[in-house]
Design a protein around this motif. Structure first.
Motif, PDB file in Angstrom:
ATOM      1  N   VAL A   1      32.390   9.360  52.237  1.00 25.90           N
ATOM      2  CA  VAL A   1      31.599   8.817  53.341  1.00 25.90           C
ATOM      3  C   VAL A   1      32.397   7.752  54.092  1.00 25.90           C
ATOM      4  O   VAL A   1      32.338   7.668  55.317  1.00 25.90           O
ATOM      5  CB  VAL A   1      30.269   8.238  52.820  1.00 25.90           C
ATOM      6  CG1 VAL A   1      29.483   7.605  53.954  1.00 25.90           C
ATOM      7  CG2 VAL A   1      29.431   9.334  52.181  1.00 25.90           C
ATOM      8  N   PHE A   2      33.174   6.953  53.355  1.00 24.50           N
ATOM      9  CA  PHE A   2      34.018   5.954  54.005  1.00 24.50           C
ATOM     10  C   PHE A   2      35.036   6.649  54.912  1.00 24.50           C
ATOM     11  O   PHE A   2      35.301   6.202  56.033  1.00 24.50           O
ATOM     12  CB  PHE A   2      34.724   5.107  52.962  1.00 24.50           C
ATOM     13  CG  PHE A   2      35.498   3.961  53.549  1.00 24.50           C
ATOM     14  CD1 PHE A   2      34.848   2.829  54.007  1.00 24.50           C
ATOM     15  CD2 PHE A   2      36.876   4.021  53.656  1.00 24.50           C
ATOM     16  CE1 PHE A   2      35.559   1.772  54.556  1.00 24.50           C
ATOM     17  CE2 PHE A   2      37.596   2.973  54.210  1.00 24.50           C
ATOM     18  CZ  PHE A   2      36.941   1.838  54.658  1.00 24.50           C
ATOM     19  N   GLU A   3      35.592   7.762  54.449  1.00 24.30           N
ATOM     20  CA  GLU A   3      36.546   8.523  55.267  1.00 24.30           C
ATOM     21  C   GLU A   3      35.876   9.042  56.533  1.00 24.30           C
ATOM     22  O   GLU A   3      36.471   9.020  57.618  1.00 24.30           O
ATOM     23  CB  GLU A   3      37.116   9.686  54.450  1.00 24.30           C
ATOM     24  CG  GLU A   3      38.182  10.488  55.176  1.00 24.30           C
ATOM     25  CD  GLU A   3      38.771  11.590  54.312  1.00 24.30           C
ATOM     26  OE1 GLU A   3      39.389  12.508  54.880  1.00 24.30           O
ATOM     27  OE2 GLU A   3      38.603  11.539  53.077  1.00 24.30           O
ATOM     28  N   LEU A   4      34.635   9.502  56.404  1.00 24.75           N
ATOM     29  CA  LEU A   4      33.894   9.990  57.565  1.00 24.75           C
ATOM     30  C   LEU A   4      33.741   8.895  58.616  1.00 24.75           C
ATOM     31  O   LEU A   4      34.059   9.102  59.791  1.00 24.75           O
ATOM     32  CB  LEU A   4      32.515  10.505  57.128  1.00 24.75           C
ATOM     33  CG  LEU A   4      31.494  10.778  58.235  1.00 24.75           C
ATOM     34  CD1 LEU A   4      31.985  11.883  59.174  1.00 24.75           C
ATOM     35  CD2 LEU A   4      30.135  11.147  57.635  1.00 24.75           C
ATOM     36  N   VAL A   5      33.253   7.731  58.209  1.00 24.67           N
ATOM     37  CA  VAL A   5      33.004   6.679  59.204  1.00 24.67           C
ATOM     38  C   VAL A   5      34.299   6.111  59.761  1.00 24.67           C
ATOM     39  O   VAL A   5      34.330   5.615  60.897  1.00 24.67           O
ATOM     40  CB  VAL A   5      32.108   5.555  58.636  1.00 24.67           C
ATOM     41  CG1 VAL A   5      30.744   6.096  58.248  1.00 24.67           C
ATOM     42  CG2 VAL A   5      32.750   4.863  57.455  1.00 24.67           C
ATOM     43  N   GLU A   6      35.373   6.188  59.005  1.00 22.99           N
ATOM     44  CA  GLU A   6      36.668   5.730  59.518  1.00 22.99           C
ATOM     45  C   GLU A   6      37.180   6.650  60.622  1.00 22.99           C
ATOM     46  O   GLU A   6      37.939   6.223  61.497  1.00 22.99           O
ATOM     47  CB  GLU A   6      37.691   5.658  58.383  1.00 22.99           C
ATOM     48  CG  GLU A   6      37.518   4.458  57.466  1.00 22.99           C
ATOM     49  CD  GLU A   6      37.833   3.150  58.187  1.00 22.99           C
ATOM     50  OE1 GLU A   6      39.004   2.906  58.494  1.00 22.99           O
ATOM     51  OE2 GLU A   6      36.881   2.383  58.458  1.00 22.99           O
ATOM     52  N   GLN A   7      36.775   7.915  60.585  1.00 20.92           N
ATOM     53  CA  GLN A   7      37.277   8.881  61.556  1.00 20.92           C
ATOM     54  C   GLN A   7      36.411   8.987  62.809  1.00 20.92           C
ATOM     55  O   GLN A   7      36.818   9.626  63.776  1.00 20.92           O
ATOM     56  CB  GLN A   7      37.408  10.271  60.903  1.00 20.92           C
ATOM     57  CG  GLN A   7      38.527  10.338  59.877  1.00 20.92           C
ATOM     58  CD  GLN A   7      38.772  11.745  59.379  1.00 20.92           C
ATOM     59  OE1 GLN A   7      37.977  12.649  59.593  1.00 20.92           O
ATOM     60  NE2 GLN A   7      39.889  11.941  58.693  1.00 20.92           N
ATOM     61  N   VAL A   8      35.232   8.390  62.785  1.00 21.20           N
ATOM     62  CA  VAL A   8      34.339   8.439  63.950  1.00 21.20           C
ATOM     63  C   VAL A   8      34.266   7.032  64.550  1.00 21.20           C
ATOM     64  O   VAL A   8      33.769   6.104  63.914  1.00 21.20           O
ATOM     65  CB  VAL A   8      32.928   8.929  63.571  1.00 21.20           C
ATOM     66  CG1 VAL A   8      32.017   8.939  64.803  1.00 21.20           C
ATOM     67  CG2 VAL A   8      32.993  10.321  62.952  1.00 21.20           C
ATOM     68  N   LYS A   9      34.760   6.906  65.739  1.00 21.39           N
ATOM     69  CA  LYS A   9      34.845   5.600  66.391  1.00 21.39           C
ATOM     70  C   LYS A   9      33.472   4.932  66.473  1.00 21.39           C
ATOM     71  O   LYS A   9      32.511   5.521  66.961  1.00 21.39           O
ATOM     72  CB  LYS A   9      35.426   5.743  67.795  1.00 21.39           C
ATOM     73  CG  LYS A   9      35.669   4.418  68.508  1.00 21.39           C
ATOM     74  CD  LYS A   9      36.305   4.622  69.857  1.00 21.39           C
ATOM     75  CE  LYS A   9      36.537   3.293  70.564  1.00 21.39           C
ATOM     76  NZ  LYS A   9      37.174   3.484  71.901  1.00 21.39           N
ATOM     77  N   GLY A  10      33.395   3.689  65.962  1.00 21.91           N
ATOM     78  CA  GLY A  10      32.166   2.921  66.052  1.00 21.91           C
ATOM     79  C   GLY A  10      31.095   3.288  65.053  1.00 21.91           C
ATOM     80  O   GLY A  10      29.988   2.740  65.106  1.00 21.91           O
ATOM     81  N   ALA A  11      31.380   4.208  64.128  1.00 19.09           N
ATOM     82  CA  ALA A  11      30.374   4.650  63.167  1.00 19.09           C
ATOM     83  C   ALA A  11      29.965   3.529  62.218  1.00 19.09           C
ATOM     84  O   ALA A  11      30.764   2.650  61.881  1.00 19.09           O
ATOM     85  CB  ALA A  11      30.891   5.842  62.374  1.00 19.09           C
ATOM     86  N   LYS A  12      28.708   3.573  61.781  1.00 20.03           N
ATOM     87  CA  LYS A  12      28.173   2.609  60.836  1.00 20.03           C
ATOM     88  C   LYS A  12      27.952   3.282  59.488  1.00 20.03           C
ATOM     89  O   LYS A  12      27.583   4.461  59.418  1.00 20.03           O
ATOM     90  CB  LYS A  12      26.835   2.050  61.326  1.00 20.03           C
ATOM     91  CG  LYS A  12      26.845   1.493  62.737  1.00 20.03           C
ATOM     92  CD  LYS A  12      27.726   0.273  62.873  1.00 20.03           C
ATOM     93  CE  LYS A  12      27.615  -0.313  64.276  1.00 20.03           C
ATOM     94  NZ  LYS A  12      28.548  -1.456  64.469  1.00 20.03           N
ATOM     95  N   LEU A  13      28.137   2.511  58.405  1.00 19.15           N
ATOM     96  CA  LEU A  13      27.920   3.013  57.055  1.00 19.15           C
ATOM     97  C   LEU A  13      26.848   2.189  56.355  1.00 19.15           C
ATOM     98  O   LEU A  13      26.912   0.964  56.325  1.00 19.15           O
ATOM     99  CB  LEU A  13      29.218   2.955  56.244  1.00 19.15           C
ATOM    100  CG  LEU A  13      29.099   3.233  54.734  1.00 19.15           C
ATOM    101  CD1 LEU A  13      28.542   4.632  54.490  1.00 19.15           C
ATOM    102  CD2 LEU A  13      30.448   3.063  54.053  1.00 19.15           C
ATOM    103  N   LEU A  14      25.853   2.876  55.814  1.00 15.86           N
ATOM    104  CA  LEU A  14      24.803   2.228  55.037  1.00 15.86           C
ATOM    105  C   LEU A  14      24.815   2.819  53.639  1.00 15.86           C
ATOM    106  O   LEU A  14      24.486   3.993  53.444  1.00 15.86           O
ATOM    107  CB  LEU A  14      23.430   2.452  55.695  1.00 15.86           C
ATOM    108  CG  LEU A  14      22.216   1.898  54.957  1.00 15.86           C
ATOM    109  CD1 LEU A  14      22.279   0.366  54.884  1.00 15.86           C
ATOM    110  CD2 LEU A  14      20.922   2.349  55.622  1.00 15.86           C
TER     111      LEU A  14
END
Length: 256
Positions: A217-230
């Motif tokens: 999930v961290f990899e996902l949000v790192e690849q999408v500009k401005g993404a938030k992780l909860l």
């Protein structure tokens, strides 16, 4: 807010299947699409619908083969599910909408958001991987799922399926969905195509999720500009059910 009920909807014929969908709310309210997880139904979001702080025109879809949707003869893959969702939105005249997707529904939504013509406004992805790596231990777990093992572990979901589906064949559904979970082809997981996502993304993971790792999930949000992780403590794969209040506090802020 009304609940998804499997009584007030309709079917749309799409690529050999009849896709069931429901719409609740005023046509003037912003549309919000819900996409459920594997071997579930649109009812799986009924715990969160009353917790929406803003009024939406909510749209729920039973994925092909699930709930009241027939399986059809086309191969089951995430690309096909994204096309089904897009077909329902076109049928409803919805040009742009926000999406809440869980597990398989989240993967489907990532594919939709990565394509500019899908016009996703905002995306909430719960318990969602962008890809299943060859050495991921979850691969063996998913490959071992059978109609018999699922029925033994989740008998209530199979009973609901048999009660709802117009052409019930649970073994056929499982035989179709397991290859989708393991699909490494371009029709499967979005993979690095998530870099093309330009809409706001909120990725939600239960801290005890046995199917989706923190790293993925961290990899996902790192690849999408401005993404938030909860990351939600004391929650598993179904974080929106295990900790509905905590999840919806952030979802409501995100959808403002």
């Amino acid at each position: 807010m009304e609940h998804f009920n499997h009584h007030s909807g309709d079917h749309l014929a799409l690529d050999s299947a009849k896709i069931y969908f429901e719409v609740h709310g005023d046509s003037t309210d912003p549309p919000l699409l819900f996409l459920h997880g594997g071997l579930g139904t649109l009812r799986d979001f009924n715990d969160v619908l009353p917790r929406l702080a803003k009024r939406f025109r909510v749209i729920g879809i039973d994925s092909r083969g699930h709930g009241k949707s027939t399986l059809g003869t086309a191969a089951m893959n995430y690309q096909r599910l994204a096309l089904d969702a897009a077909g329902v939105l076109r049928h409803l005249g919805v040009e742009r909408c926000s999406v809440v997707g869980f597990s398989d529904g989240g993967i489907t939504a990532l594919r939709m958001a990565a394509q500019a013509d899908m016009r996703v406004e905002r995306l909430v992805a719960i318990g969602t991987d962008k890809m299943l790596k060859p050495d991921d231990p979850v691969r063996k777990l998913l490959a071992g799922v059978t109609a018999e093992s699922w029925t033994k572990k989740f008998p209530e979901t199979v009973a609901l399926y048999n009660a709802l589906n117009p052409q019930p064949d649970f073994k056929g559904l499982v035989d179709a969905i397991v290859p989708m979970w393991l699909d490494d082809s371009p029709s499967g997981y979005p993979g690095d195509c998530v870099r093309q996502i330009s809409c706001p993304l909120l990725a939600i993971r239960g801290d005890e999720d046995h199917l989706v790792s923190r790293a993925s999930v961290f990899e996902l949000v790192e690849q999408v500009k401005g993404a938030k992780l909860l990351n939600i403590p004391f929650a598993g794969h179904e974080a929106h059910k295990d900790q509905a209040e905590a999840v919806m506090a952030s979802v409501n802020r995100f959808l403002e």
